[in-house]
Every structure is written in C-alpha cells, then in structure tokens.
Motif scaffolding. Structure first.
Motif, mmCIF file in Angstrom:
data_model
loop_
_atom_site.group_PDB
_atom_site.id
_atom_site.type_symbol
_atom_site.label_atom_id
_atom_site.label_comp_id
_atom_site.label_asym_id
_atom_site.label_seq_id
_atom_site.Cartn_x
_atom_site.Cartn_y
_atom_site.Cartn_z
ATOM 1 N N ALA A 1 27.902 23.616 25.489
ATOM 2 C CA ALA A 1 27.414 22.618 24.535
ATOM 3 C C ALA A 1 28.613 21.945 23.891
ATOM 4 O O ALA A 1 29.604 22.610 23.543
ATOM 5 N N ARG A 2 28.523 20.618 23.747
ATOM 6 C CA ARG A 2 29.589 19.852 23.095
ATOM 7 C C ARG A 2 28.993 19.060 21.929
ATOM 8 O O ARG A 2 28.171 18.173 22.132
ATOM 9 N N ILE A 3 29.397 19.410 20.725
ATOM 10 C CA ILE A 3 28.985 18.666 19.531
ATOM 11 C C ILE A 3 30.111 17.693 19.206
ATOM 12 O O ILE A 3 31.257 18.099 18.996
ATOM 13 N N GLY A 4 29.804 16.405 19.189
ATOM 14 C CA GLY A 4 30.863 15.408 19.011
ATOM 15 C C GLY A 4 30.555 14.410 17.921
ATOM 16 O O GLY A 4 29.429 13.912 17.807
ATOM 17 N N ARG A 5 31.564 14.112 17.115
ATOM 18 C CA ARG A 5 31.517 13.003 16.158
ATOM 19 C C ARG A 5 32.665 12.076 16.535
ATOM 20 O O ARG A 5 33.838 12.447 16.443
ATOM 21 N N TYR A 6 32.329 10.860 16.978
ATOM 22 C CA TYR A 6 33.312 9.914 17.491
ATOM 23 C C TYR A 6 33.421 8.746 16.508
ATOM 24 O O TYR A 6 32.437 8.026 16.277
ATOM 25 N N LEU A 7 34.610 8.575 15.948
ATOM 26 C CA LEU A 7 34.852 7.538 14.942
ATOM 27 C C LEU A 7 35.815 6.497 15.500
ATOM 28 O O LEU A 7 36.852 6.837 16.078
ATOM 29 N N ASN A 8 35.483 5.240 15.338
ATOM 30 C CA ASN A 8 36.338 4.131 15.760
ATOM 31 C C ASN A 8 36.557 3.185 14.595
ATOM 32 O O ASN A 8 35.649 2.978 13.777
ATOM 33 N N VAL B 1 35.751 -3.383 11.564
ATOM 34 C CA VAL B 1 34.528 -2.652 11.900
ATOM 35 C C VAL B 1 34.843 -1.168 12.012
ATOM 36 O O VAL B 1 35.807 -0.772 12.665
ATOM 37 N N ASN B 2 34.009 -0.341 11.380
ATOM 38 C CA ASN B 2 34.036 1.100 11.571
ATOM 39 C C ASN B 2 32.761 1.505 12.289
ATOM 40 O O ASN B 2 31.675 1.010 11.963
ATOM 41 N N THR B 3 32.854 2.379 13.281
ATOM 42 C CA THR B 3 31.659 2.870 13.961
ATOM 43 C C THR B 3 31.691 4.392 14.055
ATOM 44 O O THR B 3 32.754 5.017 14.040
ATOM 45 N N GLU B 4 30.501 4.961 14.149
ATOM 46 C CA GLU B 4 30.357 6.413 14.275
ATOM 47 C C GLU B 4 29.277 6.721 15.301
ATOM 48 O O GLU B 4 28.226 6.071 15.331
ATOM 49 N N SER B 5 29.537 7.709 16.143
ATOM 50 C CA SER B 5 28.548 8.231 17.075
ATOM 51 C C SER B 5 28.552 9.751 16.948
ATOM 52 O O SER B 5 29.619 10.381 16.971
ATOM 53 N N PHE B 6 27.363 10.349 16.806
ATOM 54 C CA PHE B 6 27.281 11.778 16.525
ATOM 55 C C PHE B 6 26.121 12.377 17.308
ATOM 56 O O PHE B 6 25.008 11.843 17.301
ATOM 57 N N GLY B 7 26.392 13.459 18.025
ATOM 58 C CA GLY B 7 25.329 14.116 18.768
ATOM 59 C C GLY B 7 25.829 15.315 19.539
ATOM 60 O O GLY B 7 26.975 15.760 19.351
ATOM 61 N N VAL B 8 25.004 15.826 20.428
ATOM 62 C CA VAL B 8 25.355 17.019 21.194
ATOM 63 C C VAL B 8 24.932 16.830 22.647
ATOM 64 O O VAL B 8 23.864 16.279 22.939
ATOM 65 N N LEU C 1 44.288 -3.719 15.759
ATOM 66 C CA LEU C 1 44.458 -2.271 15.827
ATOM 67 C C LEU C 1 43.129 -1.662 16.237
ATOM 68 O O LEU C 1 42.071 -2.024 15.714
ATOM 69 N N PHE C 2 43.189 -0.744 17.187
ATOM 70 C CA PHE C 2 42.023 0.030 17.591
ATOM 71 C C PHE C 2 42.381 1.490 17.375
ATOM 72 O O PHE C 2 43.364 1.988 17.948
ATOM 73 N N MET C 3 41.619 2.182 16.550
ATOM 74 C CA MET C 3 41.946 3.553 16.161
ATOM 75 C C MET C 3 40.748 4.464 16.415
ATOM 76 O O MET C 3 39.605 4.084 16.144
ATOM 77 N N VAL C 4 41.022 5.653 16.921
ATOM 78 C CA VAL C 4 39.965 6.568 17.369
ATOM 79 C C VAL C 4 40.212 7.963 16.799
ATOM 80 O O VAL C 4 41.347 8.448 16.783
ATOM 81 N N ASN C 5 39.142 8.588 16.357
ATOM 82 C CA ASN C 5 39.176 10.005 15.989
ATOM 83 C C ASN C 5 37.996 10.694 16.666
ATOM 84 O O ASN C 5 36.846 10.374 16.385
ATOM 85 N N GLU C 6 38.283 11.598 17.590
ATOM 86 C CA GLU C 6 37.249 12.385 18.249
ATOM 87 C C GLU C 6 37.224 13.775 17.626
ATOM 88 O O GLU C 6 38.196 14.526 17.721
#
Length: 546
Positions: A64-71, A85-92, A189-194
């Motif tokens: 199982a992979r629980i991920g919160r992806y922030l851009n 723009v800030n975006t968020e994707s969250f799920g499993v 600038l494109f910035m990512v936090n996984e």
C-alpha cells in the motif's frame, strides 16, 4: 472543471502546460501547502487495513502506498507575474498478487472503509486477470526494513519561502534579460514535494519526504528589420534539492568557454538571464555551420539528454523484452548482446552507471515504490554492456535474484512499474579540464544546453541539437555557430568517445517528464557527466533545405 479552475490552470504558461499529469489534484491555499504531514502512526494503521484485508482475501503479497503530492508553480513574463498555483493530490494505491497475478486499485477516500473497498477491488482485478495469466508473477526477495524514513537533504523548504521572494527573483532575472537586449522573456519555478508512505506484507513501513525543483527560463531576441528571432533557454537543471539551489553561490559555478558560467548545485538565474539575452542576440548574426565531420565537445547539460535517450531507455529491461513495443518501442540492446559478455556499447573509457542514491539528483530516494533500498550499479563498464535496469518481478529473467530498486509510480493512483533511474557517465580519472579539451581539438564544435532531437524506436539511430554552439579551430573558440545538429547511431557514437573531463567538471542534467507506459506516466530523472569529446561525428545544417 469549473471555469475558475480552467482559467487558473490556463495561466500557467507554455512550460507548465506541458505538465498535464503533474497538475492532477486540487488547487489549495498557501496555508494548506504548509499543512503538517500526516502522523506516521496513522499511516501505518491505515496501511495495515489494506495489508490485512488483502491477506484475508487470499493475496500472497500486498503493498500500500499513501501519498500526498504537493506542487507549486510560479510563472512570470517580462515585468508581470502571470500566475501562482498550488495543487495537492492525496490518496492511497493498493497492489496485490492473487493466484500469481497482479491487481491494483486506488482511492482518494483515505479511511478504513475506503481502503477496504479499494483492496477488495484490487483483489477482484487480480482474480479476473488470473484467468489470462500464462505464468505466475515471480517476485525477487527483498529485505524487510521495518519502520524507517528518508528525506531529501535540503536546507530550504520551498514551501516556507514566501511567494513574494520567488516572484521577485524571477522578475529580477527578467529585468536583467531585458536590460541586456532581450525582446521577450519567460521564467518560472516548478516545485514538488512528494510525501510518500509505503507498507508491504514483507514487513516494511517506509516514510519518505521527497523534494524537487525546476527553474526555467526562455529568452528571445528579435531583429525586426530582418524579420528574424532567436531564443536561448536557461542553463539550469531540474534538481532533487530545496530552494537553496536558487542561491547562485559563486563557489558552485563551473567556467565554460566564451565567458560562459555553468552551474552545479546552485543556480544564478539573474546572471544566466543576462547571458541568455546576450547569446540570443549573438545567435541572430552567428555563422551557419558547414555540414561535415567534426570533433564534438559536449557539456553535461547537453550530454544528459543524449544519455537519457541512447542509454537510459534502451537499457530498460521491459523495453528490451518487448513490453513497451506498442507505445514507446523496443531496444537494439537485446539480451543476446548482453549474454555475449563482450558487446562494445562504447569505447574503453565509457563507464555508464545507474544510481538512485545520487545526492541532488531528481531520482534520489532511499527506497523505491516496491520498498527496495536503492543502490548504484553498472550498466556499461569499460565500454562493455554488463547489465540492465530491472525490478522485483523482472530480475529472474536475467538470472539475477535482487531488484535494482528502480520501481516508481507518478502518484498514489498509478500502479508502480520499472522506471529509469539516474543514468550517468563517470568522469575521467585524470586531471583534465574543458580548456584542456578545447586546446586538443583542431576542428570541432562545443555544444551546451538541450535542443530538439529525434531517435528511432530501437533507440539506435538519432539526431540531436543543442542550445548554443561554438566553433573550435586549432584549439581555440572561433565564434558562435547556428543551425547545428549531429547524427549518429548509439554504438558508433559512444565508441567515438575519446576523452572525458575529470570530476571537477561533473554536473547533472534532469527532466521531470520521462514518459513511459500505457496509460502514460512521467517520472523525474537526472543524468550526470563531465564534458566529453566525441571524434569525427557527422554534423548537418538544420537551416538549409535542398
């Protein structure tokens, strides 16, 4: 999509519009971007729901992979900020093996009930697939890591840097380019936090915090009288670092020819913008290259793309086996060449390595998306093909018993599969600078930065351009050139490599957009090298027609 959201996304600019798969998720506020990570104990509790449910339904393996992806995107043009723009994707995402067959399902409902339902779906898909499965999945064993964590080593978290500071930096770069004679300039600038949590029935519970950053710049000079324009891209590289990359420290610059400064471990976007404007203007009157054979001096920001296409892709095992034939193609580097033990991929000085641990690289993580601890391994040693890139369910096909640790999914709702690790050319072992290399060239071309390219479906015959080109005559830079591209095939090209600069010149190129698979996914990967020389390569003039 609501009109408001469409307008917001549409304003990201041309660079961001090429990143559709990375825009997934919902727009969020700056406060939400800074929200603390989910508690690790809660992640473990939720992951165990998936693992226990899968086992109770007959799965022999589950992860199982629980991920919160922030851009975050900051886009500017000339003296204006076009968008933030800030975006968020969250799920499993849940993957299982039932009856020797894979099944996968995902959900954005990260609750015990939502995870149970997704796990039931994954098991159902595996059982349905098993009817058509000819051979059972064979997983290479992997170590049980227990509860561990890994984080990209950063000193400045981009999320904590005020947007005003980012915008001011980009606008200052734009102003420097305009003052130096640019007609137009775009920067961003494109910035990512996984924030990724992995758990498996092998007994691993792995929490990772991955940071990546990409500053981009494009400067255009226009000669209105002649009706011509030329552009020069920035010479930055996407990196697996924090916002410290934008500090532009003098100690991290590498001197290039013709007064160029090239960048390693930090980036001076203002200085690069100024030089980009000067070089874009110079390109308007640069001499058009005469087609013929040249010795090519290729700097790392350029060579990285050639490595990516002519080494990284053809040595992906699933591609070699034909699994990508319907979409991305196959590979000339077939198993018989590897089994022979003497296939000359390149000259004796060519050593190409895969490395998922390289600090500052886009591909650097502690563990891959199968919970395998990452490592470094040889692909080509002393010019000879010695290995491929393979994951847990592939390595038995090449008589190996351990995954290389290069499995990745672009998000929680995509299934993980074999992806390219960082693939790099090792530097030369003797002290040897770019200046030394240029002195040794009678008739050649120095190429920096990336340009257009083309390569066939087997990753063999190719053509590459660049960003800036300088003619080399009798050991000296003789001026700028235009309309340059070189043609070769992979084996011929790498066997023409005669000299590589030492580690003091080593730098990395990177891309967020290595595409592969159906449905297509992208992954982030870097390619390092020092400046290298390739003798007697065919150069064409791209500006002339017959």
């Amino acid at each position: 999509m609501k009109r408001r959201d469409f307008v917001q996304y549409a304003g990201l600019g041309s660079g961001a519009l090429m990143m559709p798969s990375l825009l997934m998720g919902n727009p969020i506020s700056q406060e939400a971007l800074l929200a603390p990570r989910m508690d690790v104990a809660l992640k473990k509790q939720l992951a165990d729901v998936a693992l226990n449910t899968a086992k109770s339904l007959g799965a022999s393996y589950a992860d199982a992979r629980i991920g919160r992806y922030l851009n975050q995107f900051v886009i500017t043009r000339e003296d204006k900020v076009q968008n933030v723009v800030n975006t968020e994707s969250f799920g499993v995402g849940i993957r299982v093996i039932v009856n020797g067959t894979w099944g996968f399902a995902s959900t954005s409902t990260v609750t015990e009930k939502g995870i149970q339902e997704a796990t039931n779906q994954a098991v159902g898909i595996a059982k349905a697939n098993a009817i058509l499965q000819k051979e059972p999945v064979v997983l290479a064993p992997t170590e049980s890591h227990g509860e561990v964590s890994w984080k990209t080593p950063i000193t400045k978290d981009f999320r904590e840097v005020p947007i005003s500071e980012k915008a001011d930096l980009l606008l200052s770069a734009n102003a420097a380019a305009m003052e130096a004679g640019a007609s137009f300039v775009n920067s961003g600038l494109f910035m990512v936090n996984e924030q990724k949590y992995f758990a498996s029935t092998d007994g691993s519970y792995i929490d990772q915090d991955v940071h990546r950053l990409w500053p981009f710049l494009n400067v255009t000079a226009v000669d209105r009288a002649a009706g011509k324009f030329k552009s020069r891209q920035g010479l930055s590289a996407p990196v697996g670092m924090g916002f410290e990359y934008m500090d532009g420290l003098d100690s991290e610059k590498v001197a290039g020819p013709a007064g160029m400064n090239l960048y390693r471990n930090s980036y001076d976007i203002i200085e690069d913008a100024k030089m980009a404007a000067e070089q874009a203007k110079a390109k308007l009157t640069a001499k058009s290259v005469e087609a013929g054979k040249y010795d090519l001096v290729l700097e790392p920001n350029h060579l990285g793309l050639t490595i990516h296409e002519s080494v990284g892709h053809p040595l992906e095992l699933d591609r070699v086996l034909g699994y990508e034939a319907n979409y991305a193609g196959t590979s000339f580097a077939t198993l018989d060449k590897w089994k022979s033990g003497d296939f000359k991929y390149g000259s004796d000085i060519v050593n190409l390595v895969a490395d998922k641990t390289q600090v500052g690289s886009l591909g650097a993580v502690g563990y891959d998306d199968e919970g395998v601890k990452t490592k470094k391994w040889d692909l080509v040693r002393n010019g000879v093909l010695v290995n491929y890139q393979a994951i847990r369910d592939q390595v038995h096909m090449i008589d190996q018993n351990a995954s290389h640790g290069c499995c990745y999914a672009q998000s929680w709702n995509d299934v993980q599969f074999q992806r390219m690790p960082n693939v790099s050319l090792e530097p030369g072992t003797e002290k040897y600078s770019v200046a030394d290399m240029i002195k040794d060239v009678e008739k050649g071309i120095y190429i920096a930065g990336r340009g257009s390219y083309s390569i066939d479906q087997q990753r063999y015959n190719f053509q590459f351009g660049g960003t800036v080109f300088f003619e080399i005559k009798d050991g000296e830079i003789a001026g700028m050139l235009e309309d340059v591209a070189y043609q070769s095939n992979t084996q011929e090209f790498w066997n023409s490599c005669v000299k590589i600069c030492d580690k003091d010149d080593y730098r990395m190129f990177g891309s967020f957009f290595d595409g592969k698979g159906q449905p297509s996914q992208v992954s982030a990967v870097s390619h390092g090298s020092s400046t290298a020389r390739f003798n007697d390569v065919n150069v064409i003039n791209t500006g002339r027609t017959i």
